[in-house]
Design an enzyme around this catalytic site. Structure first.
Site, PDB file in Angstrom:
ATOM      1  N   HIS A 307      17.656  86.625 -62.188  1.00 34.89           N
ATOM      2  CA  HIS A 307      18.722  86.678 -61.199  1.00 34.89           C
ATOM      3  C   HIS A 307      18.638  85.443 -60.327  1.00 34.89           C
ATOM      4  O   HIS A 307      17.534  84.985 -60.016  1.00 34.89           O
ATOM      5  CB  HIS A 307      18.594  87.941 -60.333  1.00 34.89           C
ATOM      6  N   ASP A 364      21.941  95.115 -64.454  1.00 42.02           N
ATOM      7  CA  ASP A 364      22.638  95.421 -65.703  1.00 42.02           C
ATOM      8  C   ASP A 364      21.721  95.733 -66.867  1.00 42.02           C
ATOM      9  O   ASP A 364      22.183  96.025 -67.963  1.00 42.02           O
ATOM     10  CB  ASP A 364      23.592  94.278 -66.047  1.00 42.02           C
TER      11      ASP A 364
HETATM   12  N1  ACO Z   1      15.738  84.899 -70.584  1.00 38.84           N
HETATM   13  C1  ACO Z   1      14.916  83.836 -70.810  1.00 38.84           C
HETATM   14  N2  ACO Z   1      14.714  82.831 -69.944  1.00 38.84           N
HETATM   15  C2  ACO Z   1      15.377  82.895 -68.773  1.00 38.84           C
HETATM   16  C3  ACO Z   1      16.242  83.948 -68.456  1.00 38.84           C
HETATM   17  C4  ACO Z   1      16.410  84.982 -69.418  1.00 38.84           C
HETATM   18  N3  ACO Z   1      17.221  86.014 -69.173  1.00 38.84           N
HETATM   19  N4  ACO Z   1      16.786  83.756 -67.249  1.00 38.84           N
HETATM   20  C5  ACO Z   1      16.265  82.601 -66.791  1.00 38.84           C
HETATM   21  N5  ACO Z   1      15.400  82.080 -67.718  1.00 38.84           N
HETATM   22  C6  ACO Z   1      14.600  80.862 -67.574  1.00 38.84           C
HETATM   23  C7  ACO Z   1      15.443  79.611 -67.724  1.00 38.84           C
HETATM   24  O1  ACO Z   1      15.489  79.197 -69.076  1.00 38.84           O
HETATM   25  C8  ACO Z   1      14.732  78.649 -66.818  1.00 38.84           C
HETATM   26  O2  ACO Z   1      13.577  78.221 -67.487  1.00 38.84           O
HETATM   27  P1  ACO Z   1      12.993  76.719 -67.242  1.00 38.84           P
HETATM   28  O3  ACO Z   1      12.634  76.659 -65.783  1.00 38.84           O
HETATM   29  O4  ACO Z   1      11.839  76.622 -68.161  1.00 38.84           O
HETATM   30  O5  ACO Z   1      14.115  75.787 -67.607  1.00 38.84           O
HETATM   31  C9  ACO Z   1      14.277  79.539 -65.658  1.00 38.84           C
HETATM   32  O6  ACO Z   1      14.135  80.844 -66.219  1.00 38.84           O
HETATM   33  C10 ACO Z   1      15.265  79.580 -64.481  1.00 38.84           C
HETATM   34  O7  ACO Z   1      16.532  79.999 -64.987  1.00 38.84           O
HETATM   35  P2  ACO Z   1      17.941  79.482 -64.478  1.00 38.84           P
HETATM   36  O8  ACO Z   1      18.931  79.645 -65.563  1.00 38.84           O
HETATM   37  O9  ACO Z   1      17.758  78.107 -63.905  1.00 38.84           O
HETATM   38  O10 ACO Z   1      18.200  80.474 -63.301  1.00 38.84           O
HETATM   39  P3  ACO Z   1      19.603  80.718 -62.619  1.00 38.84           P
HETATM   40  O11 ACO Z   1      19.314  81.223 -61.252  1.00 38.84           O
HETATM   41  O12 ACO Z   1      20.466  79.519 -62.761  1.00 38.84           O
HETATM   42  O13 ACO Z   1      20.259  81.863 -63.524  1.00 38.84           O
HETATM   43  C11 ACO Z   1      20.836  83.957 -64.452  1.00 38.84           C
HETATM   44  C12 ACO Z   1      20.239  83.207 -63.227  1.00 38.84           C
HETATM   45  C13 ACO Z   1      22.172  83.345 -64.850  1.00 38.84           C
HETATM   46  C14 ACO Z   1      21.069  85.406 -64.046  1.00 38.84           C
HETATM   47  C15 ACO Z   1      19.819  83.876 -65.630  1.00 38.84           C
HETATM   48  O14 ACO Z   1      18.606  84.473 -65.245  1.00 38.84           O
HETATM   49  C16 ACO Z   1      20.369  84.525 -66.897  1.00 38.84           C
HETATM   50  O15 ACO Z   1      21.066  83.870 -67.677  1.00 38.84           O
HETATM   51  N6  ACO Z   1      20.040  85.846 -67.132  1.00 38.84           N
HETATM   52  C17 ACO Z   1      20.592  86.547 -68.278  1.00 38.84           C
HETATM   53  C18 ACO Z   1      22.027  86.986 -67.987  1.00 38.84           C
HETATM   54  C19 ACO Z   1      22.100  88.127 -66.998  1.00 38.84           C
HETATM   55  O16 ACO Z   1      21.393  89.114 -67.103  1.00 38.84           O
HETATM   56  N7  ACO Z   1      23.031  88.002 -66.028  1.00 38.84           N
HETATM   57  C20 ACO Z   1      23.297  89.047 -65.033  1.00 38.84           C
HETATM   58  C21 ACO Z   1      22.891  88.618 -63.649  1.00 38.84           C
HETATM   59  S1  ACO Z   1      23.116  89.956 -62.532  1.00 38.84           S
HETATM   60  C22 ACO Z   1      24.778  89.989 -62.245  1.00 38.84           C
HETATM   61  O17 ACO Z   1      25.472  89.002 -62.269  1.00 38.84           O
HETATM   62  C23 ACO Z   1      25.330  91.275 -62.011  1.00 38.84           C
END
Ligand code: ACO
Length: 428
Positions: A307, A364
């Site tokens: 998140h 979710d």
């Molecule tokens: N699975 C694997 N790796 C992940 C995940 C994941 N679900 N989420 C983040 N990471 C990793 C990234 O690859 C990144 O790694 P790095 O530092 O080695 O490059 C690190 O964790 C940080 O991730 P970001 O994408 O920079 O974090 P951001 O805050 O931009 O994104 C997000 C948050 C979009 C929710 C992300 O965690 C994601 O894509 N999760 C899966 C989708 C999801 O569940 N979305 C619902 C969010 S809740 C809502 O909107 C109701």
């Protein structure tokens, strides 16, 4: 004592006020930056550090897993409140008295009729259309059938716009589902409460009576409350931004629905179930998918994990996980994907990749399992989220308009070509 922040650019120092929120959060007010520095801006892709507004609606502390609507803890609201009470609280700032709640509900009911011609628009969509696209279009189309723009300085007009959309949106959501399911459209039953009426509009079969189920109803209320607001997330910021151009409430909401659709935001609830199903079909090997999620050459992400703001746990996920267990038990359903979900969570919580990046299950991760148990088809999961988020979007739009916020218009750092002479097509 009020604090100041100093920014030094090109050897010159500039001081800016530091604002303090009611929960002691600090924020540097750079409102005068461009003027005093003669052209310097800040850049922050994804707004990871940038506040777009002051807001008194929702408090979220991602480091400590705290979420409060108007000061009330989400845990308490999810346990004790009804969805319409929470909607009133978010929009108007206080929990309603019995009389206020009754009046609010009765005004909503009065406005719940959707113009018959809207059915023609719905008819134009193929049955296979994704319900989020249909719902965004229908919400947009509402503007055509309710053309008067809202005078936000008129309490009366503002209130009428709010009860109109609170009344019509559940009808549109249920119609979107019924179209998809090939069921005749229904107008609901105003003798029922808001959530029961919605469930009846969704599930009533033409040849049989609809019977309310307390387990399903209370799970639905919990889900709606937990999704009702989440401060300046992607869809809410969209609603505020679109509304800041003085586009009307319905148009702003339609934009918010589109923003919510994406799998990185509200669309994650659909993506989670699809992922869990795929893991099940593939033999249930959670370790294989954990490895994929960690592999930087593989685009696969563990949906429902991580998140932008929560770097501890998502308090909503805790409540929903418990509710998923209860609902499945109460309804006597054994869903193998719940075991896969729990297995993934267990592994992720002890895996350094997820621990180091502070990736925890979000709201979710388990919500889809409940929706599934309630008999809601997977593509309808995100519309259910939209129905829950509706009061939050309304509250945020109303706050933005009442505070007379200026039109949202970010700056950029231009990195394109500098001036060049036009080349005739023969010489390109
Ligand atoms: N699975 C694997 N790796 C992940 C995940 C994941 N679900 N989420 C983040 N990471 C990793 C990234 O690859 C990144 O790694 P790095 O530092 O080695 O490059 C690190 O964790 C940080 O991730 P970001 O994408 O920079 O974090 P951001 O805050 O931009 O994104 C997000 C948050 C979009 C929710 C992300 O965690 C994601 O894509 N999760 C899966 C989708 C999801 O569940 N979305 C619902 C969010 S809740 C809502 O909107 C109701």
């Amino acid at each position: 004592m009020s604090q100041k922040a100093t920014i030094v650019v090109g050897g010159k120092s500039f001081e800016f006020p530091v604002l303090q929120g009611t929960e002691n959060e600090l924020s540097i007010d750079i409102g005068a930056l461009r003027v005093v520095t003669e052209g310097v801006t800040t850049i922050d892709p994804g707004f990871k550090n940038t506040g777009s507004c002051e807001s008194a609606i929702t408090f979220l502390d991602g480091e400590h897993g705290i979420l409060r609507y108007r000061g009330y803890a989400i845990e308490e609201l999810a346990e004790k409140a009804d969805f319409l009470e929470v909607a009133y609280l978010l929009i108007f700032g206080e929990l309603p008295t019995r009389d206020q709640l009754q009046e609010f509900h009765s005004d909503i009911k009065e406005q719940s009729i959707v113009a018959e011609d809207m059915k023609k628009i719905l008819d134009g969509f193929p049955q296979t259309a994704h319900p989020m696209g249909v719902l965004a279009s229908l919400t947009s189309a509402l503007v055509a059938f309710n053309p008067t723009s809202v005078n936000v300085d008129s309490h009366e007009e503002m209130y009428r716009a709010i009860v109109k959309i609170m009344g019509k949106f559940p009808v549109l959501t249920a119609w979107t589902y019924r179209k998809m399911a090939g069921l005749p459209l229904d107008y609901g039953d105003n003798s029922l409460d808001y959530v029961d009426n919605f469930l009846k509009m969704m599930f009533k079969k033409p040849q049989s009576e609809y019977k309310s189920n307390t387990v399903i109803k209370s799970a639905m209320i919990k889900l709606l409350i937990l999704h009702a607001d989440h401060e300046q997330n992607c869809s809410t910021s969209t609603v505020r931004l679109v509304g800041s151009s003085h586009a009307g409430l319905f148009a702003s909401l339609a934009a918010g629905i589109s923003a919510l659709w994406g799998p990185l935001h509200g669309g994650a609830n659909q993506a989670v179930i699809e992922m869990l199903e795929a893991i099940k079909e593939d033999g249930g090997d959670t370790k294989k998918y954990m490895a994929k999620a960690k592999d930087k050459n593989d685009p696969f992400r563990l949906m429902g994990f991580g998140h932008r703001v929560y770097k501890n746990f998502d308090p909503r996920a805790k409540i929903i996980k418990k509710a998923a267990d209860e609902v499945l038990e109460d309804l006597g359903i054994q869903d193998p994907i719940l075991d896969i979900a729990k297995g993934l969570e267990q592994e992720a919580l002890s895996d350094p990749y997820f621990v180091d990046r502070k990736l925890y299950p979000n709201v979710d991760f388990y919500s889809g399992i409940i929706y599934r148990a309630l008999g809601i088809p997977v593509p309808m999961f995100t519309p259910m989220f939209a129905l829950g988020r509706l009061p939050g979007w309304i509250a945020q739009w109303r706050e933005m308009r009442l505070r007379k916020e200026p039109i949202g218009r970010p700056r950029q750092l231009y990195t394109g070509a500098t001036l060049r002479a036009f080349k005739d097509i023969d010489y390109r």
